[in-house]
Design a protein around this motif. Structure first.
Motif, mmCIF file in Angstrom:
data_model
loop_
_atom_site.group_PDB
_atom_site.id
_atom_site.type_symbol
_atom_site.label_atom_id
_atom_site.label_comp_id
_atom_site.label_asym_id
_atom_site.label_seq_id
_atom_site.Cartn_x
_atom_site.Cartn_y
_atom_site.Cartn_z
ATOM 1 N N LYS A 105 -11.505 47.358 32.561
ATOM 2 C CA LYS A 105 -11.980 48.197 31.401
ATOM 3 C C LYS A 105 -12.984 47.871 30.813
ATOM 4 O O LYS A 105 -13.294 46.477 30.528
ATOM 5 N N SER A 106 -13.737 48.614 30.243
ATOM 6 C CA SER A 106 -15.030 48.371 29.239
ATOM 7 C C SER A 106 -14.546 48.798 28.154
ATOM 8 O O SER A 106 -14.219 49.883 27.855
ATOM 9 N N TYR A 107 -14.727 47.892 26.951
ATOM 10 C CA TYR A 107 -14.542 48.206 25.511
ATOM 11 C C TYR A 107 -15.850 48.118 24.807
ATOM 12 O O TYR A 107 -16.694 47.277 25.029
ATOM 13 N N HIS A 108 -15.974 49.247 23.980
ATOM 14 C CA HIS A 108 -17.345 49.658 23.426
ATOM 15 C C HIS A 108 -16.935 49.454 21.884
ATOM 16 O O HIS A 108 -15.958 50.251 21.695
ATOM 17 N N PHE A 109 -17.468 48.661 21.257
ATOM 18 C CA PHE A 109 -17.410 48.376 19.564
ATOM 19 C C PHE A 109 -18.484 48.614 18.919
ATOM 20 O O PHE A 109 -19.574 49.149 19.266
ATOM 21 N N ILE A 121 -21.974 41.848 26.500
ATOM 22 C CA ILE A 121 -23.040 41.782 26.105
ATOM 23 C C ILE A 121 -23.001 42.826 24.684
ATOM 24 O O ILE A 121 -22.866 43.983 24.758
ATOM 25 N N TYR A 122 -23.602 42.270 23.721
ATOM 26 C CA TYR A 122 -23.742 42.798 22.454
ATOM 27 C C TYR A 122 -22.309 43.432 22.012
ATOM 28 O O TYR A 122 -21.321 42.769 21.653
ATOM 29 N N ASN A 123 -22.162 44.528 22.132
ATOM 30 C CA ASN A 123 -20.903 45.370 21.481
ATOM 31 C C ASN A 123 -19.995 45.640 22.664
ATOM 32 O O ASN A 123 -19.072 46.505 22.322
ATOM 33 N N VAL A 124 -20.344 45.534 23.900
ATOM 34 C CA VAL A 124 -19.356 45.731 24.969
ATOM 35 C C VAL A 124 -18.740 44.568 25.636
ATOM 36 O O VAL A 124 -19.339 43.446 25.830
ATOM 37 N N VAL A 125 -17.560 44.654 25.863
ATOM 38 C CA VAL A 125 -16.727 43.731 26.639
ATOM 39 C C VAL A 125 -16.177 44.403 27.630
ATOM 40 O O VAL A 125 -15.309 45.235 27.830
#
Length: 97
Positions: free
Chosen positions: A28-32, A61-65
């Motif tokens: 999963k990719s989480y976007h913050f 990478i910055y706001n993505v996990v």
């Protein structure tokens, strides 16, 4: 720890929004909103991972996990992967794109 069957994995993924199977892993990719939120999520998830003695493969990478969960001992997906994914889902509600 034993591997889950394909049917068990598919049933569990129905309750894990945004998680997908990728071979012998779930991902999963989480976007913050920003880097601080992303790092906060990773720090909180780290405590859950340590408590389960089951650690994710992930990068930020910055706001993505981006998270990949697999059970190396079995070479597949186990209940530990599902448990950690569920705990990650309950940490905070990330901004979804």
């Amino acid at each position: 720890m034993s591997s889950l069957s394909d049917k068990q994995i598919n049933l569990q993924l129905e309750d894990l929004a945004g998680w997908e199977r990728d071979g012998n892993s779930i991902v999963k990719s989480y976007h913050f909103n920003d880097f601080i939120e992303a790092m906060s999520f990773m720090n909180q998830a780290a405590f859950h991972a340590e408590a389960l003695e089951h650690h994710p493969e992930w990068h930020n990478i910055y706001n993505v996990v981006k998270v990949r969960l697999t059970t190396h001992d079995t070479g597949s997906i186990s209940s530990l992967d599902i448990r950690l994914a569920k705990r990650m889902e309950h940490i905070i509600q990330p901004k979804r794109f």
